[in-house]
Design a protein around this motif. Structure first.
Motif, PDB file in Angstrom:
ATOM      1  N   GLN A 183      13.594  -9.986   3.434  1.00  0.00           N
ATOM      2  CA  GLN A 183      13.052 -10.673   4.721  1.00  0.00           C
ATOM      3  C   GLN A 183      11.988  -9.679   5.229  1.00  0.00           C
ATOM      4  OE1 GLN A 183      15.787 -12.472   7.380  1.00  0.00           O
ATOM      5  NE2 GLN A 183      17.321 -12.557   5.986  1.00  0.00           N
ATOM      6  N   ALA A 184      12.261  -8.353   5.402  1.00  0.00           N
ATOM      7  CA  ALA A 184      11.149  -7.350   5.964  1.00  0.00           C
ATOM      8  C   ALA A 184       9.945  -7.242   5.233  1.00  0.00           C
ATOM      9  CB  ALA A 184      11.713  -6.088   6.102  1.00  0.00           C
ATOM     10  N   PHE A 185      10.101  -7.596   3.832  1.00  0.00           N
ATOM     11  CA  PHE A 185       8.907  -7.781   3.036  1.00  0.00           C
ATOM     12  C   PHE A 185       8.075  -8.884   3.392  1.00  0.00           C
ATOM     13  CE2 PHE A 185      10.938  -4.306   0.344  1.00  0.00           C
ATOM     14  CZ  PHE A 185       9.729  -3.570  -0.043  1.00  0.00           C
ATOM     15  N   LYS A 186       8.866 -10.090   3.609  1.00  0.00           N
ATOM     16  CA  LYS A 186       8.268 -11.520   3.930  1.00  0.00           C
ATOM     17  C   LYS A 186       7.437 -11.206   5.236  1.00  0.00           C
ATOM     18  CE  LYS A 186      11.284 -14.708   1.454  1.00  0.00           C
ATOM     19  NZ  LYS A 186      12.292 -15.590   1.336  1.00  0.00           N
ATOM     20  N   VAL A 187       7.987 -10.458   6.057  1.00  0.00           N
ATOM     21  CA  VAL A 187       7.334 -10.236   7.331  1.00  0.00           C
ATOM     22  C   VAL A 187       6.176  -9.590   6.901  1.00  0.00           C
ATOM     23  CG1 VAL A 187       7.448  -8.820   9.681  1.00  0.00           C
ATOM     24  CG2 VAL A 187       9.400 -10.234   8.760  1.00  0.00           C
ATOM     25  N   ALA A 188       6.122  -8.528   6.177  1.00  0.00           N
ATOM     26  CA  ALA A 188       4.857  -7.685   5.975  1.00  0.00           C
ATOM     27  C   ALA A 188       4.008  -8.604   5.443  1.00  0.00           C
ATOM     28  CB  ALA A 188       5.426  -6.530   4.910  1.00  0.00           C
ATOM     29  N   GLU A 189       4.178  -9.520   4.373  1.00  0.00           N
ATOM     30  CA  GLU A 189       3.227 -10.446   3.804  1.00  0.00           C
ATOM     31  C   GLU A 189       2.526 -11.412   5.104  1.00  0.00           C
ATOM     32  OE1 GLU A 189       5.358 -12.395   0.801  1.00  0.00           O
ATOM     33  OE2 GLU A 189       5.768 -10.783  -0.278  1.00  0.00           O
ATOM     34  N   GLU A 190       3.345 -11.776   5.995  1.00  0.00           N
ATOM     35  CA  GLU A 190       3.031 -12.710   6.978  1.00  0.00           C
ATOM     36  C   GLU A 190       2.035 -11.923   7.805  1.00  0.00           C
ATOM     37  OE1 GLU A 190       3.120 -15.902   7.621  1.00  0.00           O
ATOM     38  OE2 GLU A 190       3.734 -15.926   5.694  1.00  0.00           O
ATOM     39  N   ILE A 191       2.131 -10.741   8.028  1.00  0.00           N
ATOM     40  CA  ILE A 191       1.298  -9.819   8.880  1.00  0.00           C
ATOM     41  C   ILE A 191      -0.057  -9.465   8.371  1.00  0.00           C
ATOM     42  CG2 ILE A 191       0.903  -7.336   9.857  1.00  0.00           C
ATOM     43  CD1 ILE A 191       3.871  -7.290  10.584  1.00  0.00           C
ATOM     44  N   LYS A 192      -0.023  -9.320   7.000  1.00  0.00           N
ATOM     45  CA  LYS A 192      -1.052  -9.200   6.077  1.00  0.00           C
ATOM     46  C   LYS A 192      -1.880 -10.661   6.187  1.00  0.00           C
ATOM     47  CE  LYS A 192      -2.557  -7.134   1.992  1.00  0.00           C
ATOM     48  NZ  LYS A 192      -2.394  -6.605   0.394  1.00  0.00           N
ATOM     49  N   ARG A 193      -1.254 -11.795   5.761  1.00  0.00           N
ATOM     50  CA  ARG A 193      -1.995 -12.957   5.764  1.00  0.00           C
ATOM     51  C   ARG A 193      -2.568 -13.087   7.075  1.00  0.00           C
ATOM     52  NH1 ARG A 193      -1.353 -18.004   7.098  1.00  0.00           N
ATOM     53  NH2 ARG A 193       0.525 -17.454   8.126  1.00  0.00           N
ATOM     54  N   ASN A 194      -1.848 -13.055   8.222  1.00  0.00           N
ATOM     55  CA  ASN A 194      -2.452 -13.065   9.470  1.00  0.00           C
ATOM     56  C   ASN A 194      -3.631 -12.501   9.649  1.00  0.00           C
ATOM     57  OD1 ASN A 194      -2.375 -12.607  12.630  1.00  0.00           O
ATOM     58  ND2 ASN A 194      -1.267 -14.583  12.335  1.00  0.00           N
ATOM     59  N   GLY A 195      -3.855 -11.341   9.189  1.00  0.00           N
ATOM     60  CA  GLY A 195      -4.875 -10.345   9.615  1.00  0.00           C
ATOM     61  C   GLY A 195      -4.857  -9.487  10.829  1.00  0.00           C
ATOM     62  N   ALA A 196      -3.558  -9.576  11.401  1.00  0.00           N
ATOM     63  CA  ALA A 196      -3.554  -8.720  12.491  1.00  0.00           C
ATOM     64  C   ALA A 196      -3.183  -7.140  12.208  1.00  0.00           C
ATOM     65  CB  ALA A 196      -2.084  -9.069  13.357  1.00  0.00           C
ATOM     66  N   ILE A 197      -4.148  -6.461  13.050  1.00  0.00           N
ATOM     67  CA  ILE A 197      -4.111  -4.808  12.931  1.00  0.00           C
ATOM     68  C   ILE A 197      -2.425  -4.641  13.268  1.00  0.00           C
ATOM     69  CG2 ILE A 197      -4.559  -3.067  14.242  1.00  0.00           C
ATOM     70  CD1 ILE A 197      -7.271  -4.125  14.484  1.00  0.00           C
ATOM     71  N   CYS A 198      -1.964  -3.952  12.590  1.00  0.00           N
ATOM     72  CA  CYS A 198      -0.426  -3.516  12.630  1.00  0.00           C
ATOM     73  C   CYS A 198      -0.297  -2.009  12.479  1.00  0.00           C
ATOM     74  CB  CYS A 198       0.468  -4.445  11.795  1.00  0.00           C
ATOM     75  SG  CYS A 198       2.355  -4.105  12.065  1.00  0.00           S
ATOM     76  N   SER A 199       0.198  -1.322  13.254  1.00  0.00           N
ATOM     77  CA  SER A 199       0.679   0.055  13.308  1.00  0.00           C
ATOM     78  C   SER A 199       2.115   0.117  13.592  1.00  0.00           C
ATOM     79  CB  SER A 199      -0.061   1.029  14.241  1.00  0.00           C
ATOM     80  OG  SER A 199       0.255   2.419  14.243  1.00  0.00           O
ATOM     81  N   VAL A 200       3.113   1.069  12.612  1.00  0.00           N
ATOM     82  CA  VAL A 200       4.314   1.184  12.616  1.00  0.00           C
ATOM     83  C   VAL A 200       4.533   2.686  13.215  1.00  0.00           C
ATOM     84  CG1 VAL A 200       6.455   1.424  11.722  1.00  0.00           C
ATOM     85  CG2 VAL A 200       5.129  -0.569  11.040  1.00  0.00           C
ATOM     86  N   GLY A 201       5.329   3.121  14.101  1.00  0.00           N
ATOM     87  CA  GLY A 201       5.574   4.280  14.767  1.00  0.00           C
ATOM     88  C   GLY A 201       5.919   5.476  14.008  1.00  0.00           C
ATOM     89  N   TYR A 202       5.531   5.579  12.916  1.00  0.00           N
ATOM     90  CA  TYR A 202       6.007   7.129  12.189  1.00  0.00           C
ATOM     91  C   TYR A 202       4.752   7.984  12.358  1.00  0.00           C
ATOM     92  CZ  TYR A 202       9.315   4.701   9.118  1.00  0.00           C
ATOM     93  OH  TYR A 202      10.722   4.060   8.863  1.00  0.00           O
ATOM     94  N   MET A 203       5.035   8.580  13.761  1.00  0.00           N
ATOM     95  CA  MET A 203       4.152   9.413  14.438  1.00  0.00           C
ATOM     96  C   MET A 203       3.986  10.772  13.523  1.00  0.00           C
ATOM     97  SD  MET A 203       7.385  10.130  15.407  1.00  0.00           S
ATOM     98  CE  MET A 203       8.286  11.416  15.827  1.00  0.00           C
ATOM     99  N   LEU A 204       4.924  11.177  13.029  1.00  0.00           N
ATOM    100  CA  LEU A 204       4.728  12.502  12.017  1.00  0.00           C
ATOM    101  C   LEU A 204       3.585  12.541  11.382  1.00  0.00           C
ATOM    102  CD1 LEU A 204       8.348  13.653  11.487  1.00  0.00           C
ATOM    103  CD2 LEU A 204       7.137  14.386  13.195  1.00  0.00           C
ATOM    104  N   ARG A 205       3.291  11.324  10.979  1.00  0.00           N
ATOM    105  CA  ARG A 205       1.983  11.306  10.124  1.00  0.00           C
ATOM    106  C   ARG A 205       0.677  11.755  10.890  1.00  0.00           C
ATOM    107  NH1 ARG A 205       1.670   6.481   5.789  1.00  0.00           N
ATOM    108  NH2 ARG A 205       3.873   6.402   4.922  1.00  0.00           N
ATOM    109  N   TYR A 206       0.941  11.599  11.852  1.00  0.00           N
ATOM    110  CA  TYR A 206      -0.269  11.628  12.817  1.00  0.00           C
ATOM    111  C   TYR A 206      -0.395  13.407  13.164  1.00  0.00           C
ATOM    112  CZ  TYR A 206      -1.168   6.971  12.871  1.00  0.00           C
ATOM    113  OH  TYR A 206      -1.402   5.449  12.590  1.00  0.00           O
ATOM    114  N   LEU A 207       0.402  14.257  13.062  1.00  0.00           N
ATOM    115  CA  LEU A 207       0.394  15.565  13.158  1.00  0.00           C
ATOM    116  C   LEU A 207      -0.620  16.047  12.674  1.00  0.00           C
ATOM    117  CD1 LEU A 207       4.199  16.559  12.744  1.00  0.00           C
ATOM    118  CD2 LEU A 207       2.887  16.750  14.941  1.00  0.00           C
ATOM    119  N   ARG A 208      -1.250  16.983  13.188  1.00  0.00           N
ATOM    120  CA  ARG A 208      -2.503  17.948  12.965  1.00  0.00           C
ATOM    121  C   ARG A 208      -2.008  18.705  11.447  1.00  0.00           C
ATOM    122  NH1 ARG A 208      -4.915  21.583  17.163  1.00  0.00           N
ATOM    123  NH2 ARG A 208      -2.896  21.308  18.183  1.00  0.00           N
TER     124      ARG A 208
END
Length: 416
Positions: free
Chosen positions: A167-192
């Motif tokens: 179901q989570a993958f289906k939600v991902a598909e719907e977000i992609k199909r909708n075209g909405a900008i989406c960010s998930v809070g894995y903030m450690l990726r943004y560390l310098r």
């Protein structure tokens, strides 16, 4: 930027562009920037338990342009209490007209044109979102009622039973199909420090050979009973170790889930007895008590190897966390990323480790800043960084954490 069309932006960020809040000029856009907060808890408004506080970052990014038009939370009194506190500070203009609703349906029924949001910030507990089921499908309801409006979603994307992963993958598909900008809070990726690691790999055309991650929690400071109950929190790998599984994937790429192997040390084994728990574990069913140690290995689809060890072992308050990334001639070792990140780099031709320290870094602010810049940046300026964790990518991390938990449980069952 729509996620349904290709972007010219880089999948990493020049570390020099990631600046602490006090050094970043407020966005030069014009007009109000309307936001809806889903959830009025600690992740949204802060607490003494950690550095998270999304409202604080949006306030500093947008300044007087920020207008929180609504908070959606069934705990209405808590939401009104935090609003009262905000209205007594210098950010009053962002909250003085905020309305509180118990449900998204209530918001939709009372929405007026001047409340139209630019973004939803979703910080409700993960067991109540990330699925296609009524009442646990906040993302799909937002896409239906507010098509094209950007989403910021806290991690992990869900913590339901393994059977709901599809179901989570289906939600991902719907977000992609909708075209909405989406960010998930894995903030450690943004560390310098993390972006410097990415830069070294790219500049030297390296192929990652292995990732080695370790996350040792200070359990004495964990006084929330639900955290110790797998039926409530899904367990420390899914709820807590998710950041380091995600960082591992950020460097190693997609995982061959069929290769995941894991072993665990359990609460009923001699080495698993803890002396300073602040909770009464006797209130938790035996089968739902969390593992003390989980150690996993897997193969990435690239052929590289990944390992992750999570420990519920330390006392005191501070955690001990590290990630090592290996490539031909290179060792990149990230230490203490949550508090005071240090990156140790060993390069070809020398046994010496360079030490790079990163003060005043705030990855929570950086992820919010990148999100807002993407929402505002209609012309696809390539200097605007790409969002580093979208929903589909985050679901892949969720899939890996479930695979690790299941592999450890199979190993435990085989020992009995």
């Amino acid at each position: 930027m729509s996620s349904s069309r290709p972007s010219s932006r880089r999948g990493s960020i020049d570390p020099a562009r990631l600046q602490p809040m006090h050094k970043v000029h407020q966005l030069s856009g014009v007009g109000d920037f309307n936001v809806v907060f889903v959830g009025a808890g600690n992740i949204m408004f802060g607490s003494d338990e950690g550095p998270w506080n999304h409202s604080f970052r949006f306030e500093h990014k947008l300044g007087p342009r920020l207008k929180v038009v609504a908070i959606v939370d069934p705990a209405v009194e808590r939401a009104r209490a935090v609003l009262g506190e905000k209205c007594e500070t210098f950010v009053r203009s962002a909250y003085e007209h905020t309305q509180v609703f118990r449900t998204l349906d209530e918001l939709v029924q009372n929405m007026t044109p001047n409340m139209a949001p630019r973004a939803f910030v979703i910080g409700s507990p993960p067991m109540f979102r990330g699925t296609t089921q009524s009442g646990r499908d906040i993302e799909l309801q937002i896409l239906k009622n507010f098509p094209g409006v950007a989403l910021f979603i806290e991690k992990p994307v869900a913590t339901g039973p393994k059977e709901e992963l599809a179901q989570a993958f289906k939600v991902a598909e719907e977000i992609k199909r909708n075209g909405a900008i989406c960010s998930v809070g894995y903030m450690l990726r943004y560390l310098r420090a993390v972006q410097m690691m990415k830069q070294i790999i790219a500049d030297n055309n390296l192929t990652v050979m292995a990732t080695v991650a370790r996350y040792a929690a200070a359990y004495e400071a964990i006084a929330k009973l639900d955290w110790w109950d797998k039926s409530k929190s899904a367990g420390p790998i899914i709820e807590q170790g998710t950041h380091f599984c995600d960082l591992s994937r950020y460097f190693g790429g997609d995982v061959d889930i069929s290769t995941v192997v894991a072993h665990s040390l359990e609460w009923d084994e001699e080495a698993g007895k803890l002396s300073k728990q602040k909770i009464d574990e006797g209130k938790i069913a035996l089968e739902n008590r969390v593992s003390r140690v989980t150690s996993a290995t897997w193969k990435y689809r690239s052929g590289a190897v990944g390992t992750f060890t999570h420990l519920t072992a330390l006392q005191g308050h501070d955690y001990s966390c590290e990630l090592e990334v290996y490539a031909d001639g290179y060792q990149l070792k990230l230490v203490n990323p949550y508090v005071a990140p240090v990156l140790y780099v060993r390069r070809p031709g020398s046994d010496h480790e360079e030490a790079h320290q990163f003060s005043d870094d705030d990855p929570f602010f950086s992820e919010v800043s990148v999100l807002v810049d993407n929402i505002e940046d209609i012309e696809e300026d390539p200097e605007t960084a790409q969002i580093l964790s979208n929903f589909e990518d985050a679901v892949k991390t969720y899939e890996l954490t479930w695979a690790i938990r299941e592999a450890a449980e199979r190993s435990r069952a085989a020992r009995k």
